[in-house]
Design a protein around this motif. Structure first.
Motif, PDB file in Angstrom:
ATOM      1  N   LYS A 148       0.831  -1.211   0.000  1.00  0.00           N
ATOM      2  CA  LYS A 148       0.000   0.000   0.000  1.00  0.00           C
ATOM      3  C   LYS A 148       0.857   1.248   0.000  1.00  0.00           C
ATOM      4  CE  LYS A 148      -3.705   2.480   0.116  1.00  0.00           C
ATOM      5  NZ  LYS A 148      -4.454   2.695  -1.148  1.00  0.00           N
ATOM      6  N   GLU A 149       1.919   1.265   0.776  1.00  0.00           N
ATOM      7  CA  GLU A 149       2.815   2.420   0.772  1.00  0.00           C
ATOM      8  C   GLU A 149       3.455   2.614  -0.604  1.00  0.00           C
ATOM      9  OE1 GLU A 149       5.527   1.668   3.937  1.00  0.00           O
ATOM     10  OE2 GLU A 149       4.052   2.086   5.510  1.00  0.00           O
ATOM     11  N   GLY A 190       0.564   4.022  -2.971  1.00  0.00           N
ATOM     12  CA  GLY A 190      -0.037   5.285  -2.551  1.00  0.00           C
ATOM     13  C   GLY A 190      -1.552   5.305  -2.639  1.00  0.00           C
ATOM     14  N   ASP A 191      -2.079   6.273  -3.371  1.00  0.00           N
ATOM     15  CA  ASP A 191      -3.529   6.467  -3.435  1.00  0.00           C
ATOM     16  C   ASP A 191      -4.228   5.480  -4.361  1.00  0.00           C
ATOM     17  OD1 ASP A 191      -3.395   8.587  -1.669  1.00  0.00           O
ATOM     18  OD2 ASP A 191      -3.217  10.098  -3.251  1.00  0.00           O
ATOM     19  N   HIS A 192      -3.488   4.670  -5.070  1.00  0.00           N
ATOM     20  CA  HIS A 192      -4.109   3.655  -5.930  1.00  0.00           C
ATOM     21  C   HIS A 192      -4.780   2.587  -5.059  1.00  0.00           C
ATOM     22  CE1 HIS A 192      -2.313   5.187  -9.659  1.00  0.00           C
ATOM     23  NE2 HIS A 192      -1.251   5.457  -8.910  1.00  0.00           N
ATOM     24  N   ASP A 197      -7.652  -1.238   0.721  1.00  0.00           N
ATOM     25  CA  ASP A 197      -8.967  -0.703   0.371  1.00  0.00           C
ATOM     26  C   ASP A 197     -10.031  -1.793   0.289  1.00  0.00           C
ATOM     27  OD1 ASP A 197      -8.186   2.209  -0.377  1.00  0.00           O
ATOM     28  OD2 ASP A 197      -6.733   0.954  -1.424  1.00  0.00           O
TER      29      ASP A 197
END
Length: 216
Positions: A114-115, A118-120, A149
């Motif tokens: 996740k890092e 990013g926002d994906h 997510d």
């Protein structure tokens, strides 16, 4: 539910080893025609899809289908996919680590991916067919704490696919911001409706068109 509503929640999927560009191209054309949520494809096709279908949402898989490669390999794979134009990543957890109770490892690799992206959107495949109920609940904690997510039921390559009881179990045990993707063995409109009604926000399927329209 209308067909259009269901299509809008489908990740139109082709992950077979034999998939060639002409097959992927046909998949993308179908996804555009029926306004599907995304195409879910092997990462080697991402860059070419982005060039030829710029408006499509592209999902690709990482650590697929077994999940037991290193965390470093998963982050490199995810980073390259994002550079090539992927919008969403579906990663497979290290199932063996979960089963031996090494939850910090599982959570850590989710955080690392996740890092990296990013926002994906990150969807985490936990392969429910191999897990006990206790392990499924533990997986929910790992996915939530890892900042993903979505939690996703299955690769479609395991011994079984999505079942309604797992989606309901996930709904009770994931964080409020975590969504659910049901995938694997979903072949009919009724099944799609059932999974969406049970709390899934995405359906991973290769046969949505014949299921909903009765044609290829």
């Amino acid at each position: 539910m209308t067909n259009d509503f269901i299509f809008s929640h489908v990740d139109h999927t082709l992950l077979k080893a034999t998939a060639a560009w002409q097959d992927i191209c046909a998949l993308c054309e179908e996804a555009e025609r029926y306004h599907m949520a995304s195409v879910c494809v092997p990462s080697s096709f991402v860059k070419k899809i982005r060039e030829h279908f710029p408006s499509l949402t592209i999902c690709t898989v990482v650590g697929f289908p077994l999940g037991n490669c290193s965390t470093a390999a998963k982050t490199v794979e995810a980073a390259e996919a994002i550079r090539d134009g992927a919008d969403e990543i579906d990663m497979v957890i290290h199932i063996g680590a979960l089963k031996e109770g090494n939850l910090s490892y599982v959570t850590g690799e989710i955080k690392a991916v996740k890092e990296t992206i990013g926002d994906h959107i990150l969807k985490v495949i936990v392969e429910t067919c191999y897990l006990t109920e206790e392990e499924k609940i533990a997986a929910c904690r790992c996915v939530t704490e890892g900042g993903a997510d979505y939690i996703k039921t299955s690769t479609g390559f395991g011994s079984a696919g999505a079942v309604l009881s797992d989606v309901k179990l996930f709904r009770k045990n994931v964080g409020e911001k975590v969504k659910i993707k049901a995938a694997g063995g979903i072949h009919s409109k009724q099944e799609m409706e059932d999974f969406l009604n049970a709390g899934a926000s995405r359906i991973g399927a290769s046969g949505a068109i014949p299921a909903l329209l009765g044609k290829g």
